[in-house]
Every structure is written in C-alpha cells, then in structure tokens.
Design a protein around this motif. Structure first.
Motif, PDB file in Angstrom:
ATOM      1  N   THR A 231       0.824  -1.206   0.000  1.00  0.00           N
ATOM      2  CA  THR A 231       0.000   0.000   0.000  1.00  0.00           C
ATOM      3  C   THR A 231       0.859   1.258   0.000  1.00  0.00           C
ATOM      4  O   THR A 231       0.346   2.363  -0.175  1.00  0.00           O
ATOM      5  N   VAL A 246       2.475  -2.455   5.133  1.00  0.00           N
ATOM      6  CA  VAL A 246       1.069  -2.849   5.089  1.00  0.00           C
ATOM      7  C   VAL A 246       0.756  -3.216   3.643  1.00  0.00           C
ATOM      8  O   VAL A 246       0.962  -2.401   2.734  1.00  0.00           O
ATOM      9  N   ALA A 248      -1.891  -5.214   0.641  1.00  0.00           N
ATOM     10  CA  ALA A 248      -3.297  -5.419   0.306  1.00  0.00           C
ATOM     11  C   ALA A 248      -3.425  -6.461  -0.792  1.00  0.00           C
ATOM     12  O   ALA A 248      -2.479  -6.683  -1.561  1.00  0.00           O
ATOM     13  N   HIS A 290      -8.111   0.019  14.804  1.00  0.00           N
ATOM     14  CA  HIS A 290      -8.595   0.448  13.491  1.00  0.00           C
ATOM     15  C   HIS A 290      -7.787   1.639  12.959  1.00  0.00           C
ATOM     16  O   HIS A 290      -7.379   2.521  13.715  1.00  0.00           O
ATOM     17  N   LEU A 321      -8.265  -0.549   7.789  1.00  0.00           N
ATOM     18  CA  LEU A 321      -7.298  -1.473   8.380  1.00  0.00           C
ATOM     19  C   LEU A 321      -7.798  -1.949   9.734  1.00  0.00           C
ATOM     20  O   LEU A 321      -8.358  -1.169  10.514  1.00  0.00           O
ATOM     21  N   ARG A 323      -6.366  -4.318  13.098  1.00  0.00           N
ATOM     22  CA  ARG A 323      -5.201  -4.961  13.678  1.00  0.00           C
ATOM     23  C   ARG A 323      -5.516  -6.420  14.024  1.00  0.00           C
ATOM     24  O   ARG A 323      -6.542  -6.720  14.647  1.00  0.00           O
ATOM     25  N   TRP A 328      -1.403  -5.390  10.681  1.00  0.00           N
ATOM     26  CA  TRP A 328      -2.580  -4.685  10.178  1.00  0.00           C
ATOM     27  C   TRP A 328      -3.088  -5.366   8.915  1.00  0.00           C
ATOM     28  O   TRP A 328      -2.352  -5.578   7.967  1.00  0.00           O
ATOM     29  N   GLN A 329      -4.386  -5.688   8.921  1.00  0.00           N
ATOM     30  CA  GLN A 329      -5.023  -6.368   7.798  1.00  0.00           C
ATOM     31  C   GLN A 329      -5.884  -5.368   7.023  1.00  0.00           C
ATOM     32  O   GLN A 329      -6.710  -4.662   7.604  1.00  0.00           O
ATOM     33  N   VAL A 330      -5.664  -5.300   5.706  1.00  0.00           N
ATOM     34  CA  VAL A 330      -6.448  -4.402   4.862  1.00  0.00           C
ATOM     35  C   VAL A 330      -7.791  -5.048   4.553  1.00  0.00           C
ATOM     36  O   VAL A 330      -7.855  -6.208   4.109  1.00  0.00           O
TER      37      VAL A 330
END
Length: 482
Positions: A231, A246, A248, A290, A321, A323, A328-330
């Motif tokens: 990202t 991070v 995606a 978040h 995002l 956590r 961190w997950q997109v």
C-alpha cells in the motif's frame, strides 16, 4: 448648482472612491498590510539570524512536552564551527571529524551538491527565553519528536559513512539533544531512501506510521511473497526502530486507463506525473484496532474545447485497516471518483480536518471528516486575501488545533482587461488566516505569507512567527488562537 452638475460630481466622486478602494485592496494584499495580532507574545530570541534561517521546508519551531525547539537552515552557505561542549557537531558524530569546507562556487560551482553548501542548526529554548544552539549539521535535516517528547529524530539528507546504498542518515537523541546517535538500520527506510522526505505520523509514543509510493498490480518487484501488493504505508510499534509494510490483496492505485474511461471525450492527457498520475497518501489511526488509508490520484487532461483550462480527473481509494495478531489487515477498498484529498490533520481531540478538491478544476475546500460515516462535510472555501474581489486561491499549509484552524494561502487576482490595455494580467499575494469557528469565518493574521509561519502548537492553539523581511530581527513571536 444645477441638478445635472451635482449628479455628475457625485458620479465622479463615486468612481474615484471605487478606484481608491480597488487600489487599496490590491496594495494591502500585495504588500501584506493588515491582519490581527491575537494575544501576541514573544516566545524567545536567537543569538543571530543564522540559527533561525528559514527554508522552504523543515525549519521552524517544534513544541514537545519536554522542550521547545527551533530548526534553522542556512542555504547556499557552509558555516564552520569551532569545537564546543555546548553544541554537538553531528558531522563529527557521523564521520569522526568535521568535513572540509566545500570549494567556493566558480565555473564548476553548479556541480557541487547543494547540501554541501547548507548548514542546519538545532536550538532549544532555555529558561532565559533564548534559543540556544545545541547541534548543527552540514546539509538539510528535519526534526520530529515522539508525542511525549522523550525521543528526538533528525531526518537528514546526509549519506551514510559506510557508503552503503541505504537510507540517508537519521540521528536520534534520548536526552533532549545532549547526545545524538545515528540509526544504522534507518527510520522507515523502505518508505523513502532520503530520510528528510519522510513525514512520519505518531499515533502515540510507540506507534508510528510512514508512507511512500503504493505498488501497482504490474510491479512484480515490489510484490509481497504471498502475492499481495504494498500500500506504500509502513507501521512501527516500537517508535520507528523496526517497521513492517502494510500490504493489500490488490493495488490501491488505479491505472491511467481508469481515468481515461471516465472522460473519453478528452483526447490529450498529460503524462509527466507517470502512469499513476499525481499521488497523495494519508494515514489516520482511529483507535488501537482500526486505521484508515487514503490514496488520491489526479490525472490532467486538456479540455475538449481546446480553449478552457485543463481538467483534473480525481480518484481517491480508501482502505480500512484492522489490527490482527499478524499486524494490520487491509479490509474493503472503496473508491470515490471526483475526490482528491490534498491534506489531512487530526487535532488529537476527535476532529479530523482536510483540504479536499472536487469538481475537476482543482477547487479546494476546507472539510471535516465524519469519523463514523467517513463522509466529508465541507466547512468553507479557502479564504482569499483579495476578498471580496474574485481570485483563485490555493493552500500552502494547513494546521489544526484543539479549537482553531490555520491556513497559509496564495491567491491570484485577475484585474479587468481594460486596465491593462486588454492584456491578460494577474496579481498574486500570500496571506495567513485563522478560524476559531471551524471554518465558518476567517480572520487574517499579521504574519508574513508563505514562510512567515514558523510553527504551530495544536495543543495550545499557538502559532509561531518571525519577521522575514527584517534582516536583523532575532525574535520569534507567538499568537494565541484559542
């Protein structure tokens, strides 16, 4: 006196009055006359104008809970210093010795790197109200601090002493500038190789974000081993000592073809910005679990009529995002056509303000983000120093405090053509405005436009300034906007 003569005199007087008013509006804007001085105080003095020298970026006042700092940069000049126990020579920290002065510019002066003709000064405000120099470095550098003020980072353009093809040098001080070390591993080195290009965002003293260029679907070299695409955003949970990208499942960028498909009537597109256009990224951490990423792109095309101004095709991609144990997950990506987020700032008290463009002509408005719905609510147009005269206005800087907004603006007024023998003409002027009503009303501030603002402390709603047009002025002032 005949009635007709009286009417003629009144008309002449009216025309003269209008002309004088118009001349005053132009002169006061161009010469930067006027503006209010709310709760003016002197923050401190400097031992010489060199230590407060202004540059176009990364100079000015930085306030932390543990100290008040001033960064000055003398451009196109190398300043030698004698060894001093009170002022750290960062060149010596880095190389073990001070560098030799560069050769004087001559026939080959343009070949000398500009950073070798610059000197950056770091000063701290003491109990006597004087900014005392504590460190200096050859080249450009930007000072940032953790929110608690315990850690200082000096992001420089200096090359590493080991000549490794890695990020330029970042210095760190954990004792308020008394001692400095350089971070061999860098500070978010993946985001940008040139450290002073970074604009890190501290959510708290440990959590830090930085961003560079997002990856594209065709950029296999930057792809994650899992096939995910960067990202361009990096996160650190230990104050920047270590960071992780991070990623995606798909790129946050759209290809040029996406914009061209929105306006098939445009046949000529500007390509100087590259295949992704002009890209601007922003990050906001909402709470411990978040965060949000905005990536805005702008593609310029010639107006189909061949005469009007160029058109801007804007697209903004927003990624949420969450956590997880792995970082961190997109989540879902959402795209909004016709939106460009130029600036975004969190006041630390629940309000997020931005400068956004809509409409395809680069028309910027001040807007507030609804942090629940993530919708933008326009607050006002940009204030103009020529108002009520028509003008095109752009923002040079946005600062957000607990109870105030501060804008640095540049405006351009086009006088009537008949005043210039039917030639097109324009008059430009800079100004600083503030609002204590969240953009519903604005007042001009008595500060030199463009580089007169020396800093802003959002926690206390104070703006810092200096008189740039006075060569011997060694004072730094402040206005309170609360």
């Amino acid at each position: 006196m005949p009635r007709s003569s009286l009417i003629t005199r009144l008309l002449v007087a009216l025309l003269v009055g209008v002309a004088l008013w118009y001349m005053w509006m132009i002169a006061s804007a161009k010469l930067e006359w006027g503006g209010s001085s709310p709760e003016q105080h002197w923050l401190g003095t400097v031992p010489g104008v060199q230590t407060r020298a202004v540059s176009q970026y990364c100079t000015g006042v930085l306030v932390t809970p543990q100290g008040t700092w001033l960064v000055g940069r003398l451009e196109d000049a190398y300043e030698p210093f004698q060894p001093s126990a009170a002022m750290v020579d960062l060149n010596t920290v880095l190389h073990g010795k001070a560098p030799a002065p560069p050769k004087e510019p001559g026939a080959f002066g343009s070949l000398i790197p500009s950073r070798e003709r610059e000197t950056t000064f770091i000063s701290r405000l003491d109990a006597n109200g004087q900014f005392t120099p504590v460190a200096h470095l050859s080249g450009a550098a930007c000072l940032v601090a953790s929110p608690d003020g315990a850690h200082l980072y000096l992001l420089s353009d200096a090359n590493r002493p080991d000549d490794a093809a890695a990020q330029t040098v970042v210095f760190r001080s954990d004792d308020q500038g008394q001692h400095w070390t350089w971070m061999a591993a860098g500070f978010f080195p993946e985001a940008d190789r040139v450290a002073d290009n970074l604009t890190p965002y501290f959510y708290n003293k440990d959590e830090v974000w930085a961003w560079g260029s997002p990856g594209t679907a065709d950029d296999e070299a930057s792809a994650d081993p899992s096939g995910a695409i960067p990202t361009g955003v990096y996160y650190s949970r230990d104050g920047g000592a270590h960071s992780a990208p991070v990623v995606a499942p798909q790129s946050l960028l759209v290809p040029r073809e996406y914009a061209q498909g929105k306006r098939p009537d445009i046949v000529e597109w500007r390509t100087a910005e590259g295949e992704s256009g002009d890209v601007r990224s922003h990050v906001l951490q909402q709470d411990a679990q978040h965060a949000m990423i905005w990536v805005s792109q702008r593609f310029w095309g010639s107006h189909p009529d061949g005469q009007s101004n160029n058109l801007a095709i804007d697209i903004t991609t927003r990624a949420s995002l969450t956590r997880t144990t792995g970082g961190w997950q997109v989540g879902r990506l959402e795209r909004e056509d016709g939106l460009f987020v130029t600036a975004l700032a969190d006041n630390g008290d629940g309000r997020v303000i931005g400068l956004i463009d809509r409409g395809g002509y680069g028309h910027t408005v001040v807007a507030e983000l609804n942090t629940t719905t993530l919708a933008w609510q326009p607050l006002s147009d940009l204030p103009s120093v020529f108002s009520p005269l028509a003008a095109d206005t752009q923002a040079r800087g946005l600062w957000v405090g607990r109870n105030s907004l501060l804008l640095n603006t540049s405006s351009e007024h086009h006088p009537p053509r008949w005043l210039y023998w039917w030639w097109d003409a324009n008059i430009s002027a800079e100004a600083v405005f503030y609002s204590k009503a969240w953009g519903q009303s604005w007042q001009r501030l008595a500060v030199d436009g463009y580089m007169g603002v020396r800093g802003f402390d959002g926690g206390s709603d104070r703006v810092f300034w200096s008189q740039q047009k006075s060569a011997d002025d060694t004072g730094i002032g402040s206005y309170s906007l609360h």
